[in-house]
Design a protein around this motif. Structure first.
Motif, PDB file in Angstrom:
ATOM      1  N   PHE A 139       0.797  -1.232   0.000  1.00 57.98           N
ATOM      2  CA  PHE A 139       0.000   0.000   0.000  1.00 57.98           C
ATOM      3  C   PHE A 139       0.832   1.286   0.000  1.00 57.98           C
ATOM      4  O   PHE A 139       0.264   2.368  -0.105  1.00 57.98           O
ATOM      5  CB  PHE A 139      -0.940   0.009   1.214  1.00 57.98           C
ATOM      6  N   GLY A 140       2.123   1.188   0.172  1.00 55.03           N
ATOM      7  CA  GLY A 140       2.975   2.364   0.220  1.00 55.03           C
ATOM      8  C   GLY A 140       3.190   2.869   1.626  1.00 55.03           C
ATOM      9  O   GLY A 140       4.317   3.046   2.076  1.00 55.03           O
ATOM     10  N   ASN A 141       2.101   3.085   2.350  1.00 50.81           N
ATOM     11  CA  ASN A 141       2.149   3.516   3.750  1.00 50.81           C
ATOM     12  C   ASN A 141       0.778   3.303   4.376  1.00 50.81           C
ATOM     13  O   ASN A 141      -0.133   2.755   3.735  1.00 50.81           O
ATOM     14  CB  ASN A 141       2.604   4.983   3.864  1.00 50.81           C
ATOM     15  N   LYS A 142       0.616   3.750   5.608  1.00 52.91           N
ATOM     16  CA  LYS A 142      -0.647   3.525   6.310  1.00 52.91           C
ATOM     17  C   LYS A 142      -1.809   4.230   5.614  1.00 52.91           C
ATOM     18  O   LYS A 142      -2.910   3.670   5.493  1.00 52.91           O
ATOM     19  CB  LYS A 142      -0.536   4.028   7.762  1.00 52.91           C
ATOM     20  N   ASP A 143      -1.585   5.466   5.138  1.00 55.49           N
ATOM     21  CA  ASP A 143      -2.670   6.175   4.464  1.00 55.49           C
ATOM     22  C   ASP A 143      -3.069   5.484   3.158  1.00 55.49           C
ATOM     23  O   ASP A 143      -4.224   5.545   2.741  1.00 55.49           O
ATOM     24  CB  ASP A 143      -2.271   7.622   4.186  1.00 55.49           C
ATOM     25  N   GLY A 144      -2.109   4.819   2.526  1.00 60.16           N
ATOM     26  CA  GLY A 144      -2.436   4.030   1.348  1.00 60.16           C
ATOM     27  C   GLY A 144      -3.360   2.876   1.696  1.00 60.16           C
ATOM     28  O   GLY A 144      -4.300   2.562   0.949  1.00 60.16           O
ATOM     29  N   LEU A 145      -3.090   2.245   2.841  1.00 59.55           N
ATOM     30  CA  LEU A 145      -3.955   1.173   3.320  1.00 59.55           C
ATOM     31  C   LEU A 145      -5.341   1.713   3.671  1.00 59.55           C
ATOM     32  O   LEU A 145      -6.362   1.114   3.302  1.00 59.55           O
ATOM     33  CB  LEU A 145      -3.320   0.501   4.547  1.00 59.55           C
ATOM     34  N   LEU A 146      -5.406   2.842   4.369  1.00 57.20           N
ATOM     35  CA  LEU A 146      -6.695   3.425   4.744  1.00 57.20           C
ATOM     36  C   LEU A 146      -7.513   3.806   3.510  1.00 57.20           C
ATOM     37  O   LEU A 146      -8.734   3.646   3.487  1.00 57.20           O
ATOM     38  CB  LEU A 146      -6.475   4.658   5.629  1.00 57.20           C
ATOM     39  N   THR A 147      -6.824   4.286   2.490  1.00 54.57           N
ATOM     40  CA  THR A 147      -7.515   4.614   1.235  1.00 54.57           C
ATOM     41  C   THR A 147      -8.090   3.356   0.605  1.00 54.57           C
ATOM     42  O   THR A 147      -9.229   3.356   0.120  1.00 54.57           O
ATOM     43  CB  THR A 147      -6.548   5.311   0.257  1.00 54.57           C
ATOM     44  N   ALA A 148      -7.318   2.274   0.623  1.00 52.33           N
ATOM     45  CA  ALA A 148      -7.789   1.002   0.076  1.00 52.33           C
ATOM     46  C   ALA A 148      -8.997   0.487   0.859  1.00 52.33           C
ATOM     47  O   ALA A 148      -9.930  -0.087   0.275  1.00 52.33           O
ATOM     48  CB  ALA A 148      -6.663  -0.026   0.101  1.00 52.33           C
ATOM     49  N   VAL A 149      -9.003   0.698   2.167  1.00 47.34           N
ATOM     50  CA  VAL A 149     -10.136   0.288   3.004  1.00 47.34           C
ATOM     51  C   VAL A 149     -11.397   1.053   2.598  1.00 47.34           C
ATOM     52  O   VAL A 149     -12.474   0.462   2.435  1.00 47.34           O
ATOM     53  CB  VAL A 149      -9.826   0.520   4.501  1.00 47.34           C
ATOM     54  N   LEU A 163     -13.447   8.327   7.798  1.00 50.82           N
ATOM     55  CA  LEU A 163     -12.245   7.888   7.108  1.00 50.82           C
ATOM     56  C   LEU A 163     -12.012   8.693   5.830  1.00 50.82           C
ATOM     57  O   LEU A 163     -10.905   9.165   5.570  1.00 50.82           O
ATOM     58  CB  LEU A 163     -12.350   6.401   6.782  1.00 50.82           C
ATOM     59  N   CYS A 164     -13.066   8.867   5.042  1.00 52.81           N
ATOM     60  CA  CYS A 164     -12.927   9.647   3.802  1.00 52.81           C
ATOM     61  C   CYS A 164     -12.546  11.091   4.100  1.00 52.81           C
ATOM     62  O   CYS A 164     -11.693  11.673   3.401  1.00 52.81           O
ATOM     63  CB  CYS A 164     -14.231   9.592   3.007  1.00 52.81           C
ATOM     64  N   GLN A 165     -13.151  11.671   5.123  1.00 56.01           N
ATOM     65  CA  GLN A 165     -12.836  13.059   5.463  1.00 56.01           C
ATOM     66  C   GLN A 165     -11.400  13.197   5.965  1.00 56.01           C
ATOM     67  O   GLN A 165     -10.716  14.185   5.655  1.00 56.01           O
ATOM     68  CB  GLN A 165     -13.818  13.576   6.526  1.00 56.01           C
ATOM     69  N   TYR A 196      -3.764  10.132  -2.595  1.00 56.59           N
ATOM     70  CA  TYR A 196      -4.825   9.456  -1.864  1.00 56.59           C
ATOM     71  C   TYR A 196      -6.092  10.310  -1.841  1.00 56.59           C
ATOM     72  O   TYR A 196      -7.212   9.784  -1.961  1.00 56.59           O
ATOM     73  CB  TYR A 196      -4.370   9.125  -0.444  1.00 56.59           C
ATOM     74  N   LYS A 197      -5.915  11.617  -1.703  1.00 52.40           N
ATOM     75  CA  LYS A 197      -7.065  12.523  -1.790  1.00 52.40           C
ATOM     76  C   LYS A 197      -7.764  12.374  -3.139  1.00 52.40           C
ATOM     77  O   LYS A 197      -8.997  12.323  -3.230  1.00 52.40           O
ATOM     78  CB  LYS A 197      -6.615  13.977  -1.607  1.00 52.40           C
ATOM     79  N   GLU A 198      -6.936  12.316  -4.190  1.00 50.75           N
ATOM     80  CA  GLU A 198      -7.481  12.217  -5.551  1.00 50.75           C
ATOM     81  C   GLU A 198      -8.243  10.903  -5.740  1.00 50.75           C
ATOM     82  O   GLU A 198      -9.285  10.872  -6.400  1.00 50.75           O
ATOM     83  CB  GLU A 198      -6.342  12.320  -6.558  1.00 50.75           C
ATOM     84  N   ALA A 199      -7.737   9.825  -5.156  1.00 46.42           N
ATOM     85  CA  ALA A 199      -8.402   8.529  -5.286  1.00 46.42           C
ATOM     86  C   ALA A 199      -9.785   8.554  -4.640  1.00 46.42           C
ATOM     87  O   ALA A 199     -10.764   8.066  -5.227  1.00 46.42           O
ATOM     88  CB  ALA A 199      -7.545   7.438  -4.659  1.00 46.42           C
ATOM     89  N   ILE A 200      -9.875   9.132  -3.447  1.00 53.44           N
ATOM     90  CA  ILE A 200     -11.165   9.211  -2.748  1.00 53.44           C
ATOM     91  C   ILE A 200     -12.120  10.133  -3.496  1.00 53.44           C
ATOM     92  O   ILE A 200     -13.308   9.826  -3.675  1.00 53.44           O
ATOM     93  CB  ILE A 200     -10.967   9.704  -1.305  1.00 53.44           C
ATOM     94  N   ASP A 201     -11.613  11.260  -3.956  1.00 50.12           N
ATOM     95  CA  ASP A 201     -12.458  12.232  -4.647  1.00 50.12           C
ATOM     96  C   ASP A 201     -12.984  11.675  -5.969  1.00 50.12           C
ATOM     97  O   ASP A 201     -14.175  11.779  -6.269  1.00 50.12           O
ATOM     98  CB  ASP A 201     -11.677  13.517  -4.901  1.00 50.12           C
ATOM     99  N   LYS A 202     -12.087  11.061  -6.754  1.00 54.64           N
ATOM    100  CA  LYS A 202     -12.473  10.609  -8.091  1.00 54.64           C
ATOM    101  C   LYS A 202     -13.243   9.296  -8.095  1.00 54.64           C
ATOM    102  O   LYS A 202     -14.060   9.058  -8.997  1.00 54.64           O
ATOM    103  CB  LYS A 202     -11.222  10.465  -8.975  1.00 54.64           C
ATOM    104  N   LYS A 203     -12.987   8.435  -7.102  1.00 52.42           N
ATOM    105  CA  LYS A 203     -13.612   7.112  -7.119  1.00 52.42           C
ATOM    106  C   LYS A 203     -14.809   6.978  -6.175  1.00 52.42           C
ATOM    107  O   LYS A 203     -15.586   6.019  -6.300  1.00 52.42           O
ATOM    108  CB  LYS A 203     -12.568   6.041  -6.781  1.00 52.42           C
ATOM    109  N   ILE A 204     -14.950   7.935  -5.229  1.00 54.13           N
ATOM    110  CA  ILE A 204     -16.082   7.856  -4.305  1.00 54.13           C
ATOM    111  C   ILE A 204     -16.908   9.136  -4.337  1.00 54.13           C
ATOM    112  O   ILE A 204     -18.089   9.108  -4.722  1.00 54.13           O
ATOM    113  CB  ILE A 204     -15.610   7.585  -2.856  1.00 54.13           C
ATOM    114  N   MET A 205     -16.309  10.253  -3.959  1.00 52.84           N
ATOM    115  CA  MET A 205     -17.081  11.466  -3.726  1.00 52.84           C
ATOM    116  C   MET A 205     -17.748  11.989  -4.993  1.00 52.84           C
ATOM    117  O   MET A 205     -18.979  12.182  -5.035  1.00 52.84           O
ATOM    118  CB  MET A 205     -16.193  12.553  -3.105  1.00 52.84           C
ATOM    119  N   GLN A 206     -16.964  12.242  -6.034  1.00 52.02           N
ATOM    120  CA  GLN A 206     -17.527  12.820  -7.250  1.00 52.02           C
ATOM    121  C   GLN A 206     -18.519  11.882  -7.945  1.00 52.02           C
ATOM    122  O   GLN A 206     -19.615  12.317  -8.323  1.00 52.02           O
ATOM    123  CB  GLN A 206     -16.408  13.241  -8.206  1.00 52.02           C
TER     124      GLN A 206
END
Length: 213
Positions: free
Chosen positions: A55-65, A111-113, A123-133
């Protein structure tokens, strides 16, 4: 050679999924996204060094979750938009599914926030583009369909989004408060279903062009 590569790829996928599921379970048990790498490694039975590898780091794992938790709901919402049913029925199904998402993954909004506010740009971009938008766009499509069909009044989609999200957050807050007060984990299924039914009815009544009495 091909068989060995496929086996290796499957093993990597299994390890990733085990980390994701272990992290999700921990956050639910602790009612918090503040879980450590050591806790995750202990829960998964895997070496914490593998988190960086996968995952790269912990935030990468949290993004995957977060992405894993939302995946099924997003797929269903995509299909729902194209379904040959009334916009009102689409919104009813959508809201019920959203409540279920929060019930099964109560950490999802926090988690998303966290990721959107504190993580690296990728990671911000992944959440924004794949979930929020996509979520906002698909929900707005259902609302526009309802307005065009004369089923919904001309509501503000953005305000509707925040109201719906707030109702889901309230479900989690109420569940945790009941858990603390009664020393049991969360609402009963009957109470959850009743809450979901009432919230869906209230929201549909609020946006309907001809509210049911």
């Amino acid at each position: 050679m091909l068989a060995d590569a496929a086996t290796s790829q499957n093993a990597r996928g299994d390890t990733r999924l085990k980390f994701i599921e272990s992290t999700s379970a921990l956050m639910m048990e602790m009612n918090s996204i503040d879980v450590t790498l050591l806790q995750i490694a202990a829960r998964s039975g895997l070496n914490s060094a593998l988190i960086k590898y996968h995952f790269g780091n912990k935030d990468g794992l949290l993004t995957a979750v977060a992405l894993h938790a939302s995946e099924r709901n997003m797929d269903a919402l995509n299909q729902l938009v194209e379904a040959k049913i009334s916009p009102r029925k689409k919104m009813e199904i959508h809201l019920t599914g959203l409540m279920q998402l929060y019930w099964h993954h109560p950490y999802i909004n926090v988690l998303c926030q966290y990721i959107l506010r504190h993580s690296e740009e990728k990671y911000k971009e992944a959440i924004d583009k794949k979930i929020m938008q996509p979520f906002i766009q698909l929900q707005n499509t259902i609302i526009r369909q309802g307005i065009e069909a004369g089923e919904f009044r001309n509501v503000d989609p953005e305000m509707t989004f925040y109201i719906m999200r707030g109702a889901c957050d309230s479900l989690i807050d109420a569940s945790q408060q009941m858990s603390n007060a009664s020393r049991i984990r969360g609402m009963s299924q009957a109470a959850r279903l009743e809450y979901t039914h009432e919230v869906v009815n209230m929201l549909l009544h609020g946006i309907s062009s001809h509210p049911l009495v």
